[in-house]
Write a protein that holds these residues in place. Sequence first.
Motif: not given
Length: 116
Positions: A39-41, A46-47, A50-53
């Motif tokens: 779950f943490r991975r 996802v984070k 999101f940051d790359e986008e």
Amino acid sequence: MFGIGFPEMIIILIVALLVVGPSKLPELARTLGKAFTEFRRMADEVKETFDEEVMKEETPKAAETPGETKANEKKQDEAKQEEAKQEEAKQEEAKQEEAKKDETAFPSKDNDKKPT
């Protein structure tokens, strides 16, 4: 983690020991540990995505300096002016064609004279 203190953790472990039993408790703990790790991975992936986008969206905007912005605006203004000139030329051509049609449909008196 989750706002659970040491006393609460001991109570949870005692209840789990009574419900699951001593033989299945290590296997259950391993399974829960793997599930939390996965779950943490996923959350980290996802984070990162999101940051790359967000960085991709901000990079072109940050790359434009005020001079580049003015240059782009100037190019847009020149394109609009060119478009307006082309539109005027089209309208002028249409007027000339209309005049030619009127001239052939309604000949003037000068055209009625026969050359001698």
